[in-house]
Design an enzyme around this catalytic site. Structure first.
Site, mmCIF file in Angstrom:
data_model
loop_
_atom_site.group_PDB
_atom_site.id
_atom_site.type_symbol
_atom_site.label_atom_id
_atom_site.label_comp_id
_atom_site.label_asym_id
_atom_site.label_seq_id
_atom_site.Cartn_x
_atom_site.Cartn_y
_atom_site.Cartn_z
ATOM 1 N N LYS A 1 -9.642 5.437 0.887
ATOM 2 C CA LYS A 1 -9.869 5.446 -0.567
ATOM 3 C C LYS A 1 -8.583 5.019 -1.262
ATOM 4 O O LYS A 1 -7.612 5.791 -1.345
ATOM 5 C CB LYS A 1 -10.280 6.845 -1.058
ATOM 6 C CG LYS A 1 -11.598 7.336 -0.414
ATOM 7 C CD LYS A 1 -11.312 8.350 0.667
ATOM 8 C CE LYS A 1 -12.506 8.641 1.538
ATOM 9 N NZ LYS A 1 -13.598 9.305 0.964
ATOM 10 N N HIS B 1 -13.312 4.909 5.806
ATOM 11 C CA HIS B 1 -13.115 6.142 5.040
ATOM 12 C C HIS B 1 -11.929 6.057 4.077
ATOM 13 O O HIS B 1 -11.635 7.015 3.363
ATOM 14 C CB HIS B 1 -12.913 7.304 6.025
ATOM 15 C CG HIS B 1 -13.174 8.658 5.447
ATOM 16 N ND1 HIS B 1 -12.193 9.615 5.334
ATOM 17 C CD2 HIS B 1 -14.308 9.219 4.944
ATOM 18 C CE1 HIS B 1 -12.705 10.711 4.795
ATOM 19 N NE2 HIS B 1 -13.984 10.502 4.548
ATOM 20 N N ASP C 1 -3.803 -4.504 -10.724
ATOM 21 C CA ASP C 1 -2.536 -5.230 -10.886
ATOM 22 C C ASP C 1 -1.475 -4.557 -10.018
ATOM 23 O O ASP C 1 -1.598 -4.590 -8.812
ATOM 24 C CB ASP C 1 -2.144 -5.312 -12.365
ATOM 25 C CG ASP C 1 -3.116 -6.179 -13.161
ATOM 26 O OD1 ASP C 1 -3.811 -7.015 -12.541
ATOM 27 O OD2 ASP C 1 -3.197 -6.013 -14.390
#
EC number: 2.7.8.5
Length: 513
Positions: A175, A173, A180
Site C-alpha cells: 500500500k 499487498h 508528484d
C-alpha cells in the site's frame, strides 16, 4: 557484535554486498541503524517533511487533496479498490484531475499508474476493475492499471479453488500512494472501511522526490510483471513478458526478481553517490565539517535528521529484505529497550516468536480483540477466523507464561465500539529513552503470509528529531490507549470460547491467513 554479521548466513545472491561500516561501529542513537543501507537505499530527509496522520477520515481527505493537486504523476498500489460511494469519489477526483491536465496543455503530462491484486480486484461482478475501466477508456494514454497475479496460483489449483479462497495463495499487498513528490505509506487499502472506521496507520513524506522516484520505479517494475487491464475488461501481459500462471514459473520469478532488485540496487547506488557528495564521509566526526561546508556554500540542503529505508519482502521472487531487517532489529534490541509491535492479524512467524521470547528487550504487542477483527461476523468459514486468532493468541500467551516472561512480554487487545483494527508496525525505544527513534510502517503483518506468500513493502523511519519522535510516540500512545492488557482471565470470557473443530483446523490453515 555487528548486525551485518548476523545477516551473513541469510544472504542470497540478489542481496547487495556490504559497502558501509557495520552498525555497532556507528555512534549511539539513530545512527546505529545505518547498517540497513547495506541492503537498501538510504534516503536522508528533514523531519519537517514527515507528517504522522491518525484517523481514516484524515487519510481519505488527504488522498483527495493530493489527487486534485497532482501535476506529474499519481501512483497508487493497494490490495484493491472498493466499489462504494467514497471510492467512486476518489475515481471522480482522478477523472477531474486528468481532464484539467488535458485542457491545460492539450496533451497531458499527468500519468496515473494503479497496481492492485488480480484475484481481490476481480472479486464479484462489480469490482476494482469495473470501477477503473471508465478511466482507461477516457484517458488511454495517461492511465495504466496493473493487476498482479501470484505465480503460485496456477494449473489445476487455479481451476478448482473458488473465488475469495483463491486469495489465500498469494496477493499484491503493498500500500503506497504517491502524488508528484509526496508519498503516503500505510497499511490501509482503498476501501470505504479504511476511510471511516477501520483504524490503520498513515505517514506522509512531503517533498521527497528521491523516495517518490523509488516507489514509482518499484510499482512500475511490479506493473511490468503484472496483467494489464484493457478497456474491454480483458487482461493481457506486456509483449515479451512471461505469463505469471500460464508461463514457466521459475522463469517468471527470475524476471520479477531481476526487475525489482534493479530498482533497489540502482536507487542504492544513486543514494550512495549523493551521500558521498553531501552528507556522509568515511571519517568519523566529519559531520561538523560538512555542516560548516554547507553553511559556507549556502546552497546545499541542511544535513538530514531523519532517514527512510524501504524494506521489500517478496518471497515468491526470492526477495527477503524486510524479513532480514526485522529479525535483526529484534535480535539486536538490548536489555531495557522497549518494542511496541502492532498487528491487525496476530499470527507471528516462528522465527519472530522465538526472537521475542528469547531476547532481552521489553515487548508490548497490540492485536485485535475478536470484535474488532476484520473477519468478525463474516459468513461461512471466514466467520471462524477470529476464533482461530484467539486460539493462536492463547497458545502464544501460554508460552509466555510457561517461560515466566509475563513482565517482559505483554499482549494488549485493541477494542473500540463500532470500529475494526488493521494497524501494523513497530516502534523502537532505546534503553533509557521515553521516545521512539525508529518505526516500521507499511503493509506487513509479521505473519506467515507477509513473510512467505504476499508482496509486501514498508519503510523504516529513523529519526534524531525530538518533535518527530514525539509525533511517533503520540501515534503509538493513541493506539494503545484503546487496549486492555491480556491475562489468563481474558481467555475465560464466553466470547473467547474456541470450538474444537477450530482448534483442530487452525494448525493446518494458519499459514493461509
Amino acid at each position: 557484535r555487528s548486525s551485518w554479521l548476523l545477516l551473513a548466513p541469510l544472504l542470497t545472491p540478489p542481496v547487495p554486498v556490504i559497502t558501509a561500516p557495520p552498525c555497532s561501529l556507528c555512534p549511539e542513537g539513530a545512527h546505529r541503524f545505518q547498517w540497513i543501507r547495506n541492503l537498501v537505499p538510504e534516503f536522508g530527509i528533514s523531519s519537517s517533511h514527515v507528517k504522522v496522520l491518525s484517523s481514516p477520515a484524515e487519510f481519505y481527505e488527504l488522498l483527495k487533496v493530493q489527487i486534485k493537486t497532482a501535476k506529474q504523476r499519481v501512483v497508487m498500489a493497494s490490495l484493491y479498490l472498493g466499489t462504494g460511494l467514497l471510492e467512486q469519489e476518489l475515481v471522480d477526483c482522478l477523472e477531474e484531475t486528468l481532464e484539467k491536465s488535458l485542457q491545460a496543455k492539450g496533451s497531458s503530462n499527468l500519468k496515473v499508474s494503479i497496481l492492485l491484486d488480480y484475484t481481490r480486484g476481480s472479486r464479484g461482478r462489480k469490482n476494482s476493475r469495473t470501477m477503473l475501466i471508465p478511466l482507461l477508456q477516457r484517458f488511454p494514454e495517461q492511465v495504466r492499471v496493473s493487476l498482479f497475479h501470484t505465480p503460485n496460483l496456477r494449473g489445476l489449483l487455479r481451476l478448482l479453488i473458488p473465488e475469495r479462497f483463491n486469495e489465500t495463495i498469494g496477493l499484491q499487498h503493498i500500500k503506497v500512494y504517491l502524488f508528484d513528490d509526496n508519498v503516503i505509506l500505510s497499511g490501509a487499502n482503498l476501501s470505504d472501511l479504511y476511510f471511516t472506521n477501520r483504524q490503520d496507520r498513515y505517514v506522509l513524506l512531503q517533498d521527497s522526490p528521491e523516495i517518490a522516484d523509488f516507489f514509482t520505479e518499484l510499482v512500475d517494475a511490479l506493473g511490468d510483471v503484472s496483467l494489464q487491464l484493457q478497456r474491454d475488461d480483458t487482461v493481457q501481459m506486456m509483449e515479451g513478458m512471461v505469463h505469471p500462471y500460464q508461463g514457466d514459473k521459475v522463469a517468471y520469478c527470475e524476471i520479477a526478481n531481476r526487475r525489482v532488485m534493479e530498482v533497489i540496487n540502482s536507487a542504492r547506488t544513486r543514494q550512495e553517490l549523493l551521500h558521498a557528495k553531501t552528507f556522509h564521509s568515511s571519517q568519523q566526526g566529519s559531520s561538523l565539517l560538512s555542516q560548516q561546508g554547507s553553511q559556507a556554500s549556502g546552497g546545499l540542503k541542511p544535513e538530514p535528521d531523519t532517514w527512510i529505508y524501504p524494506l521489500i519482502q517478496m518471497k515468491p521472487f526470492g526477495i527477503q529484505i524486510d524479513e532480514m531487517v526485522t529479525e535483526t532489529l529484534l535480535t539486536e534490541a538490548e536489555r531495557d529497550a522497549r518494542i511496541y509491535l502492532s498487528t491487525g492479524y496476530f499470527n507471528l512467524t516462528q522465527a519472530y516468536m522465538d526472537l521475542i521470547l528469547g531476547t532481552r528487550a521489553e515487548y508490548r504487542i497490540l492485536l485485535a480483540s475478536p470484535e474488532v477483527n476484520g473477519f468478525f461476523g463474516a459468513k461461512g468459514v471466514a466467520g471462524a477466523i477470529p476464533a482461530a486468532y484467539v486460539y493462536i493468541e492463547h497458545q502464544f500467551y501460554s508460552e509466555v507464561c510457561y517461560l515466566h516472561q509475563q513482565e517482559r512480554v505483554q499482549l494488549q487487545e485493541y477494542s473500540r465500539a463500532g470500529w475494526t483494527f488493521h494497524a501494523k508496525g513497530l516502534w523502537l525505544y532505546l534503553a533509557g529513552s521515553d521516545l521512539p527513534c525508529l518505526t516500521l510502517i507499511g503493509s506487513p503483518n509479521f505473519g506467515y503470509r507477509s513473510v512467505h506468500r504476499d508482496l509486501e513493502a514498508q519503510v523504516a523511519i529513523v529519526t534524531e528529531n525530538k518533535a518527530l519522535q514525539q509525533q511517533l510516540h503520540q501515534e503509538q500512545e493513541q493506539l494503545y490507549l484503546c487496549s486492555g492488557v491480556v491475562s489468563s482471565s481474558t481467555f475465560e470470557q464466553p466470547n473467547r470460547y474456541v470450538k474444537l473443530w477450530v482448534k483442530l483446523v487452525t494448525p493446518l490453515i494458519k499459514n493461509f491467513f
